[in-house]
Design a protein around this motif. Structure first.
Motif, short mmCIF file in Angstrom:
data_model
loop_
_atom_site.label_atom_id
_atom_site.label_comp_id
_atom_site.label_asym_id
_atom_site.label_seq_id
_atom_site.Cartn_x
_atom_site.Cartn_y
_atom_site.Cartn_z
N SER A 135 0.81 -1.21 0.00
CA SER A 135 0.00 0.00 0.00
C SER A 135 0.85 1.27 0.00
O SER A 135 0.35 2.34 -0.33
CB SER A 135 -0.94 0.00 1.20
N ALA A 136 2.10 1.22 0.37
CA ALA A 136 2.96 2.41 0.42
C ALA A 136 3.57 2.68 -0.96
O ALA A 136 3.83 1.77 -1.73
CB ALA A 136 4.06 2.23 1.45
N TYR B 177 0.31 9.84 1.03
CA TYR B 177 -0.43 9.22 2.12
C TYR B 177 0.49 8.77 3.23
O TYR B 177 1.68 8.50 3.01
CB TYR B 177 -1.24 8.02 1.60
N ASN B 178 -0.09 8.66 4.41
CA ASN B 178 0.63 8.18 5.58
C ASN B 178 1.21 6.80 5.26
O ASN B 178 0.48 5.90 4.85
CB ASN B 178 -0.35 8.09 6.75
N ASN C 35 5.35 9.36 7.77
CA ASN C 35 4.57 8.53 8.68
C ASN C 35 3.69 9.32 9.65
O ASN C 35 3.18 8.77 10.61
CB ASN C 35 5.48 7.57 9.45
N VAL C 36 3.53 10.62 9.40
CA VAL C 36 2.64 11.46 10.20
C VAL C 36 1.81 12.29 9.25
O VAL C 36 2.32 12.84 8.27
CB VAL C 36 3.45 12.38 11.16
N THR C 37 0.52 12.39 9.53
CA THR C 37 -0.37 13.19 8.70
C THR C 37 -0.18 14.66 9.04
O THR C 37 -0.58 15.12 10.10
CB THR C 37 -1.83 12.77 8.95
N ARG C 38 0.50 15.38 8.13
CA ARG C 38 0.79 16.80 8.34
C ARG C 38 1.45 17.36 7.08
O ARG C 38 1.66 16.65 6.11
CB ARG C 38 1.69 17.02 9.54
N HIS C 39 1.84 18.66 7.11
CA HIS C 39 2.61 19.27 6.04
C HIS C 39 4.10 19.03 6.31
O HIS C 39 4.55 19.16 7.45
CB HIS C 39 2.36 20.78 5.97
N TYR C 40 4.83 18.68 5.27
CA TYR C 40 6.28 18.52 5.35
C TYR C 40 6.91 19.57 4.44
O TYR C 40 6.42 19.81 3.33
CB TYR C 40 6.71 17.13 4.85
N GLU D 138 -1.69 12.88 3.95
CA GLU D 138 -3.02 12.61 4.48
C GLU D 138 -3.20 11.11 4.70
O GLU D 138 -2.40 10.30 4.21
CB GLU D 138 -4.08 13.15 3.52
N ASN D 139 -4.22 10.75 5.43
CA ASN D 139 -4.53 9.34 5.64
C ASN D 139 -5.15 8.77 4.38
O ASN D 139 -5.78 9.49 3.60
CB ASN D 139 -5.49 9.16 6.81
N LEU D 140 -4.98 7.47 4.20
CA LEU D 140 -5.58 6.79 3.06
C LEU D 140 -7.10 6.92 3.14
O LEU D 140 -7.67 6.81 4.23
CB LEU D 140 -5.22 5.31 3.06
N PRO D 141 -7.76 7.14 2.02
CA PRO D 141 -9.22 7.18 2.06
C PRO D 141 -9.75 5.78 2.36
O PRO D 141 -9.10 4.78 2.03
CB PRO D 141 -9.60 7.64 0.65
#
Length: 179
Positions: free
Chosen positions: A34-35, A62-63, A110-115, A135-138
């Motif tokens: 999935s990654a 995605y995360n 590995n964190v949902t945020r802006h990089y 973002e997290n996977l839908p």
């Protein structure tokens, strides 16, 4: 004599052990499937005079995904900074220095945020900066109800399932025999 030992070993493995082994192998492979590993800049890599905003546009991060930076290890680097330092190309106080010295750096998202990533030593002013939103996977789509005329595994599905089962069994038997 040696061939007899191999055949005795192969016949002592139960089908249950084979299915357990294959089940564990599938469980280990599924999270990796999935990654996505994104090579930053595609074929251009992490270099000057390239628009990374355009490159990232339309991509979904995605995360669990990875950013792969490929660059000249003798000149550039990969620094994670905050939004203010990203906009000002300030590399004085990075949040994290991802540079390993090989010019092939992998950053886990590995964190949902802006990089925010830049290259120091003035290269940021030449365009070496990228911002991504993770973002997290839908959630997966909901399955539609099975209609009475739709084929199921109990009818035509075995046509496709059985060759796969036999192929896995044959591969396993060959592996055990050669081992």
């Amino acid at each position: 004599m040696e061939g007899t030992k191999k055949r005795v070993f192969a016949s002592s493995i139960s089908p249950t052990m084979v299915f357990l082994f294959l089940g564990f192998a599938v469980l280990l492979i599924l999270p990796m499937a999935s990654a996505t590993r994104f090579t930053v800049g595609g074929n251009m890599g992490w270099t000057t005079n390239f628009n990374y905003t355009t490159w990232a546009k339309g991509k979904h991060f995605y995360n669990g995904d990875w950013l792969f930076f490929v660059y000249d290890r003798n000149q550039q680097n990969v620094l994670e900074v905050n939004k203010t330092d990203y906009e000002a190309c300030n590399s004085d106080h990075p949040l994290h220095n991802w540079t390993t010295g090989a010019g092939r750096d992998v950053v886990p998202l590995n964190v949902t945020r802006h990089y925010y990533f830049i290259s120091g030593k003035g290269f940021c002013f030449g365009g070496m900066k990228i911002a991504v939103h993770v973002e997290n996977l839908p959630p997966p789509p909901k399955a539609s109800p099975i209609k009475s005329f739709a084929p199921t595994l109990s009818s035509k599905g075995h046509i496709f399932l059985m060759p796969i089962v036999f192929a896995i069994g044959a591969a396993w038997d060959s592996f055990i025999y050669l081992w």
